[in-house]
Every structure is written in structure tokens, then in C-alpha cells.
Design a protein around this motif. Sequence first.
Motif, PDB file in Angstrom:
ATOM      1  N   TYR A 177      32.942   2.966 -71.922  1.00  0.00           N
ATOM      2  CA  TYR A 177      32.868   4.236 -71.555  1.00  0.00           C
ATOM      3  C   TYR A 177      34.065   4.191 -69.892  1.00  0.00           C
ATOM      4  O   TYR A 177      35.474   5.153 -70.563  1.00  0.00           O
ATOM      5  CB  TYR A 177      31.163   4.789 -69.904  1.00  0.00           C
ATOM      6  N   GLN A 178      34.406   3.400 -69.464  1.00  0.00           N
ATOM      7  CA  GLN A 178      35.736   3.217 -68.568  1.00  0.00           C
ATOM      8  C   GLN A 178      36.830   2.977 -68.904  1.00  0.00           C
ATOM      9  O   GLN A 178      38.077   2.744 -69.124  1.00  0.00           O
ATOM     10  CB  GLN A 178      35.681   1.662 -67.661  1.00  0.00           C
ATOM     11  N   SER A 179      36.739   2.231 -70.638  1.00  0.00           N
ATOM     12  CA  SER A 179      38.308   1.858 -71.297  1.00  0.00           C
ATOM     13  C   SER A 179      38.248   3.125 -71.792  1.00  0.00           C
ATOM     14  O   SER A 179      39.425   3.296 -72.353  1.00  0.00           O
ATOM     15  CB  SER A 179      37.428   0.921 -72.355  1.00  0.00           C
ATOM     16  N   LEU A 180      37.480   4.340 -72.567  1.00  0.00           N
ATOM     17  CA  LEU A 180      38.102   5.716 -72.551  1.00  0.00           C
ATOM     18  C   LEU A 180      38.537   6.380 -71.518  1.00  0.00           C
ATOM     19  O   LEU A 180      39.556   6.560 -71.771  1.00  0.00           O
ATOM     20  CB  LEU A 180      36.901   6.044 -73.230  1.00  0.00           C
ATOM     21  N   ILE A 181      37.817   6.195 -70.319  1.00  0.00           N
ATOM     22  CA  ILE A 181      38.547   6.877 -69.346  1.00  0.00           C
ATOM     23  C   ILE A 181      39.739   6.560 -69.087  1.00  0.00           C
ATOM     24  O   ILE A 181      40.817   7.150 -68.404  1.00  0.00           O
ATOM     25  CB  ILE A 181      37.601   6.551 -67.919  1.00  0.00           C
ATOM     26  N   ASP A 182      39.722   5.067 -69.010  1.00  0.00           N
ATOM     27  CA  ASP A 182      41.297   4.301 -68.779  1.00  0.00           C
ATOM     28  C   ASP A 182      42.554   4.543 -69.844  1.00  0.00           C
ATOM     29  O   ASP A 182      43.608   4.925 -69.178  1.00  0.00           O
ATOM     30  CB  ASP A 182      41.706   3.137 -68.592  1.00  0.00           C
ATOM     31  N   GLU A 183      41.964   4.556 -70.766  1.00  0.00           N
ATOM     32  CA  GLU A 183      42.471   5.229 -72.197  1.00  0.00           C
ATOM     33  C   GLU A 183      43.052   6.695 -72.174  1.00  0.00           C
ATOM     34  O   GLU A 183      43.888   7.471 -72.922  1.00  0.00           O
ATOM     35  CB  GLU A 183      42.200   5.207 -73.289  1.00  0.00           C
ATOM     36  N   GLY A 184      42.507   7.351 -70.794  1.00  0.00           N
ATOM     37  CA  GLY A 184      43.013   9.494 -70.902  1.00  0.00           C
ATOM     38  C   GLY A 184      42.068  10.174 -71.581  1.00  0.00           C
ATOM     39  O   GLY A 184      42.156  11.625 -71.230  1.00  0.00           O
ATOM     40  N   MET A 185      40.937   9.456 -72.188  1.00  0.00           N
ATOM     41  CA  MET A 185      40.251  10.796 -71.699  1.00  0.00           C
ATOM     42  C   MET A 185      39.246  11.171 -70.994  1.00  0.00           C
ATOM     43  O   MET A 185      38.847  10.620 -69.632  1.00  0.00           O
ATOM     44  CB  MET A 185      38.882  10.017 -72.871  1.00  0.00           C
ATOM     45  N   THR A 186      38.927  12.564 -71.612  1.00  0.00           N
ATOM     46  CA  THR A 186      37.806  13.347 -70.318  1.00  0.00           C
ATOM     47  C   THR A 186      36.506  13.476 -70.430  1.00  0.00           C
ATOM     48  O   THR A 186      36.352  12.417 -71.680  1.00  0.00           O
ATOM     49  CB  THR A 186      38.241  14.948 -70.200  1.00  0.00           C
ATOM     50  N   ASP A 187      35.728  13.357 -69.333  1.00  0.00           N
ATOM     51  CA  ASP A 187      34.206  13.273 -70.296  1.00  0.00           C
ATOM     52  C   ASP A 187      33.725  14.638 -70.483  1.00  0.00           C
ATOM     53  O   ASP A 187      33.114  14.281 -72.178  1.00  0.00           O
ATOM     54  CB  ASP A 187      33.504  13.995 -68.857  1.00  0.00           C
ATOM     55  N   ILE A 233      33.055  14.348 -78.361  1.00  0.00           N
ATOM     56  CA  ILE A 233      32.449  12.816 -79.919  1.00  0.00           C
ATOM     57  C   ILE A 233      31.340  12.711 -80.038  1.00  0.00           C
ATOM     58  O   ILE A 233      31.197  12.408 -81.223  1.00  0.00           O
ATOM     59  CB  ILE A 233      34.166  11.693 -79.358  1.00  0.00           C
ATOM     60  N   LEU A 234      30.681  12.205 -79.236  1.00  0.00           N
ATOM     61  CA  LEU A 234      28.873  12.160 -78.614  1.00  0.00           C
ATOM     62  C   LEU A 234      28.340  13.066 -79.523  1.00  0.00           C
ATOM     63  O   LEU A 234      27.875  12.552 -80.448  1.00  0.00           O
ATOM     64  CB  LEU A 234      28.497  11.526 -78.252  1.00  0.00           C
ATOM     65  N   ASN A 235      28.581  14.568 -79.319  1.00  0.00           N
ATOM     66  CA  ASN A 235      27.927  15.124 -79.651  1.00  0.00           C
ATOM     67  C   ASN A 235      28.387  15.320 -81.627  1.00  0.00           C
ATOM     68  O   ASN A 235      27.201  16.153 -82.736  1.00  0.00           O
ATOM     69  CB  ASN A 235      27.785  16.783 -78.944  1.00  0.00           C
ATOM     70  N   ALA A 236      29.693  15.338 -82.096  1.00  0.00           N
ATOM     71  CA  ALA A 236      30.036  15.664 -83.368  1.00  0.00           C
ATOM     72  C   ALA A 236      29.203  14.775 -84.434  1.00  0.00           C
ATOM     73  O   ALA A 236      28.884  15.451 -85.222  1.00  0.00           O
ATOM     74  CB  ALA A 236      31.495  15.441 -83.867  1.00  0.00           C
ATOM     75  N   ASN A 237      28.703  14.407 -83.712  1.00  0.00           N
ATOM     76  CA  ASN A 237      27.739  12.488 -84.877  1.00  0.00           C
ATOM     77  C   ASN A 237      26.203  13.233 -84.503  1.00  0.00           C
ATOM     78  O   ASN A 237      25.517  12.182 -85.306  1.00  0.00           O
ATOM     79  CB  ASN A 237      28.055  11.258 -84.429  1.00  0.00           C
ATOM     80  N   ILE A 238      25.918  13.901 -83.625  1.00  0.00           N
ATOM     81  CA  ILE A 238      24.248  14.152 -83.364  1.00  0.00           C
ATOM     82  C   ILE A 238      24.099  15.454 -85.368  1.00  0.00           C
ATOM     83  O   ILE A 238      24.772  16.546 -84.908  1.00  0.00           O
ATOM     84  CB  ILE A 238      24.183  15.400 -82.434  1.00  0.00           C
ATOM     85  N   ARG A 239      23.434  15.057 -85.635  1.00  0.00           N
ATOM     86  CA  ARG A 239      22.221  15.482 -86.992  1.00  0.00           C
ATOM     87  C   ARG A 239      21.521  17.301 -85.962  1.00  0.00           C
ATOM     88  O   ARG A 239      21.030  17.418 -85.865  1.00  0.00           O
ATOM     89  CB  ARG A 239      21.607  15.055 -87.011  1.00  0.00           C
TER      90      ARG A 239
END
Length: 124
Positions: free
Chosen positions: A55-65, A71-77
Motif C-alpha cells: 500500500y505504501q509503495s503504491l502511495i509513494d508512486e503517486g496513486m490515490t486511495d 483497482i481492488l474493486n475491479a477484480n471483485i466478482r
Amino acid sequence: MFNILLDMSKLRTASRDISLEKLQLGVNKLKIIVEEKQLEADRKSKYSEKLKNIYQSLIDEGMTDEDIDNILNANIRKKRKKRPPKYKYTDFNGNIKTWTGQGRTPSPIQLQLIKGVPLSDFEI
């Protein structure tokens, strides 16, 4: 039972008639259970730590919550829409019911099919 294990005086009373060998066997089994619980707690802790690091790596790369959520909800059936009923019938109690045509054939329809009534007679 755990009330006895956690209360020293109750534990002494309960163990009076138990042989030393059986008590030692019980202690060994409890130790195994404690070790298993500790390993599971350690595994969960490491897993949680890895998730925090990702999570911290993604935030450091500039992603927002919001980006991470998407991204997480796109894979939920997705839940499948409820199928519309195709057939209508009267059950044994005189209640009008419907059936989608999926799954097991309701008994009242099955009995009519055995008698030779076509399924199309039940269509809505």
C-alpha cells in the motif's frame, strides 16, 4: 472448560484424580496448540505488514486511495442478476408460484409433465 484452565485453584481441583503421565500428555498437547496459534498469529502479522508495504509503495508512486480502491474493486466478482421467472404453477397448497426453469423442476410441474402436459402450458 477454559474457566478451569484459567483458574489455578479450579485446575488443581480438577487435576487431583489425574495421573502425572496424563497431565504431562495434556501439557504437551496444550503446548502444541499454543505453538500453532503463535505461528498463525506470526503469519497474519507478516501478511499484514506486507500489505502495508505494498500500500505504501503504491502511495509513494503517486496513486490515490481512490485509484487503489478502483483497482481492488475491479477484480471483485459481480453478483449475477436474478433470473426472471418463466413458468407459473399452483403448488399443493393452492398457492401460485413461479419457476425460472433453472434447477430442480418443482414437484407440481413434474407431476403434470409425467401426465403428459407440455411444459409450454406453464409459461408466463
